[in-house]
Scaffold this active site. Structure first.
Site: not given
Length: 486
Positions: A205, A137
Site C-alpha cells: 500500500d 500489485e
C-alpha cells in the site's frame, strides 16, 4: 485454470509489478512502517523467476478465459507501463493479462506478469481506482514478496527453499497436489505467516500510493476503492477472491487514507480511454440485455463527460445485434468528433464489415496506419479486414512482421492460421497453429505440427530449415518447462 490461479493467489497472494520508489516522508503522516526491503536473492534468481512466470502464463492462457481483445489489451498495457515507468527497482519485464471473470480480483506472479479480472472495470469508478489496484500489485513485485515469503517459510519449518519453490511448481503442473503441498508446509506457524502477509500488504500500500502519485494519478483513489470494497462485503459470507488474498481491516483502510493525505490533492478530468474500455467490457463481455439496460439508466443522469462512452457501449451492442441504423446514429457523431480515437475506428470497422463495406473499412484503416504505422490495434484490424475479402498475401505479410515482434499475441497467430488455411498454404497454417499450442504449454502438439509442416515443404528449402530450427527451440523450451515441476 481456475484452480491453479486460485492456488497461487491464496498461497502466495501475488507477486506483483515493479517499484521500490522514493516514498513520502513518514513523519508527515504521523507513523512509520517497516521497510521490508527487497532481500531475496538467496531464494530465487531473477532469471529463475522469469522462467517460472513464463511457465505459469502459458498454463493460464490454456485454462482461463482470457480476453485477447486488441483494444483492451492495448489499454491495460498502456496503463501498466505508465505505472511501471513511475516505479523504482524494476527487475523484470512486465506484462498485463485480462481474464474474463466478473468477480473483483487481481493477482501477479513470477516474472512480472499481472492478471486483472474484467470485473475490476465494472467496480472501479475511475481510472485512478483501477490504477491503485495495479500499483499495489507493482509494489508487491518490486519488493519480491513472493520470493521472500518462501524464504521466511523455509526459516520457520524444516522445509528447504527448493521445496518451497517446488510447492509452487506442483501447483503449476498439478493444482490439487500443489495445494496439498502448500498447506502442509505452511502449517508450522500460521500466525507468523499471517503477520508476515499483513506487513507485506501494508508495504505494498505504502509503495503503491507513491507509484500512483509519481504516475500522476489521484492517491485518494486507493483508500476510496478499498473503503467501498470493505463496506460492500463487510458482512458477506463469501467475499471476492481479492479480499481473501488482500484482507481489508479497518486499520488498513485508515492507513491508506492517511498516507494519501501526505500527497498534494489532484483534481483529474475523466479518463475517456478508461470509460471507453469499461463500456467495451460491459458491451462485449457481459450479458447484452443487462449491459444495454445499464447504459440506458446511466445516460439519463450521466454528466456530459461520461456520455460518449455510454453511447459507444450502446453502439457496439447494436452492431453486434445487427441494428445498424441505431448503431450509426450513436457512433457517427463520436467518430466525427474524434476520428483518430482507436475505440471509434475499431467500432467503425466492425460497423462496415458487418454490412459488407469492406473496402471502406480497409481504406480508413490504411489512412490511420499512415499516421500511426506501428499501432497494434490498427494492424490487426486491417489484417482481419483483408482476410475477410480474400487479400491473403498482404494480410500474411503484415501478420508475419507483426508476430515477429509480438510473438505472444494470440490474435496474430489465429489470423495467420486462418489466412494461410484459406489461401491453401497448409504448412503455414500448421506452423501458426503450433505457435498457439506453444503459447498454451501444449509442447507436444506444437512440435508435432511443426514436424508435419516440415515434411510438406521441399527438402532443403528455407521453410524447412526454419521449421526444423523452431522444432529444436520448442524441444528445449519443453525440457525447461518440465524441469520446473521436478
Amino acid at each position: 485454470m481456475l484452480k491453479v490461479s486460485k492456488s497461487l493467489a491464496y498461497l502466495l497472494f501475488g507477486a506483483f509489478l515493479s517499484s521500490s520508489s522514493a516514498l513520502a516522508d513518514d513523519s508527515t503522516i504521523g507513523y512509520s512502517l517497516p521497510d521490508l526491503g527487497t532481500a531475496a536473492a538467496s531464494t530465487l534468481t531473477i532469471d529463475r523467476e522469469i522462467e517460472y512466470g513464463d511457465a505459469f502464463v502459458r498454463i493460464l492462457r490454456a485454462q482461463q478465459p482470457m480476453i485477447s481483445d486488441p483494444l483492451l489489451v492495448n489499454y491495460v498495457n498502456n496503463l501498466g507501463s505508465r505505472l511501471v515507468g513511475s516505479a523504482n527497482d524494476v527487475k523484470t519485464p512486465f506484462s498485463f493479462l485480462l481474464i474474463r471473470k466478473s468477480d473483483i480480483n487481481a493477482f501477479a506472479f513470477f516474472g512480472g506478469h499481472i492478471a486483472l479480472h474484467s470485473g475490476l472495470f465494472l467496480y472501479a469508478e475511475s481510472e485512478s481506482e483501477l490504477a491503485s489496484v495495479v500499483a499495489h500489485e507493482i509494489a508487491h513485485q518490486t519488493q519480491r514478496h513472493l520470493a521472500r515469503a518462501m524464504e521466511d517459510q523455509a526459516r520457520r519449518s524444516p522445509l528447504t527453499i527448493a521445496a518451497a519453490v517446488g510447492s509452487v511448481l506442483l501447483a503449476i503442473a498439478a493444482p490439487e497436489a500443489g495445494i496439498a503441498a502448500a498447506h502442509a508446509t505452511a502449517a508450522a506457524n500460521i500466525q507468523s505467516k499471517i503477520n508476515y502477509t499483513r506487513d507485506n500488504e501494508r508495504e505494498a500500500d505504502r509503495i503503491g500510493i507513491d507509484i500512483l502519485a509519481r504516475a500522476g494519478f489521484d492517491t485518494n483513489a486507493m483508500p476510496t476503492f478499498f473503503n467501498r470494497l470493505a463496506d460492500k462485503y463487510r458482512y458477506a459470507s463469501t467475499p471476492p477472491d481479492f479480499l481473501l488474498t488482500h484482507p481489508l481491516p479497518d486499520a488498513r483502510v485508515s492507513d491508506t487514507r492517511a498516507r494519501a493525505r501526505g500527497y498534494p490533492k489532484k483534481s483529474l478530468s475523466v479518463s475517456a480511454d478508461y470509460q471507453l474500455a469499461r463500456a467495451r467490457i460491459l458491451a462485449r463481455y457481459t450479458d447484452h440485455k443487462s449491459a444495454l439496460d445499464w447504459f440506458n439508466r446511466k445516460l439519463k443522469v450521466a454528466p456530459d463527460s461520461l456520455k460518449p462512452s455510454l453511447q459507444y457501449g450502446k453502439a457496439i451492442i447494436n452492431i453486434d445485434k445487427g441494428r445498424f441504423k441505431e448503431a450509426k446514429a450513436l457512433l457517427m457523431p463520436l467518430y466525427k468528433a474524434e476520428p483518430k480515437n482507436l475505440f471509434y475506428i475499431d467500432a467503425m470497422t466492425d460497423f462496415d464489415l458487418a454490412q459488407g463495406k469492406t473496402d471502406q473499412a480497409i481504406k480508413r484503416l490504411e489512412s490511420a496506419l499512415e499516421v500511426n504505422p506501428d499501432n497494434a490495434v490498427l494492424i490487426l484490424n486491417l489484417a482481419s479486414a483483408q482476410i475477410k475479402v480474400g487479400q491473403f498475401k498482404p494480410a500474411i505479410s503484415k501478420l508475419q512482421q507483426y508476430s515477429y515482434h509480438h510473438s505472444d499475441d494470440i490474435n496474430a497467430w489465429l489470423m495467420l492460421q486462418e489466412a494461410y488455411e484459406k489461401s491453401g498454404i497448409r504448412h503455414g497454417s500448421l506452423a501458426a497453429q503450433a505457435e498457439l499450442f506453444a503459447l498454451r504449454a501444449n509442447w507436444n502438439e506444437a512440435i508435432n505440427n511443426y514436424s508435419m509442416a516440415s515434411e510438406m515443404v521441399p527438402l532443403g528449402s528455407l521453410n524447412q530449415a526454419r521449421y526444423d530450427a523452431r522444432i529444436d527451440q520448442l524441444r528445449k523450451q519443453k525440457l525447461r518447462f518440465d524441469s520446473l515441476s521436478k
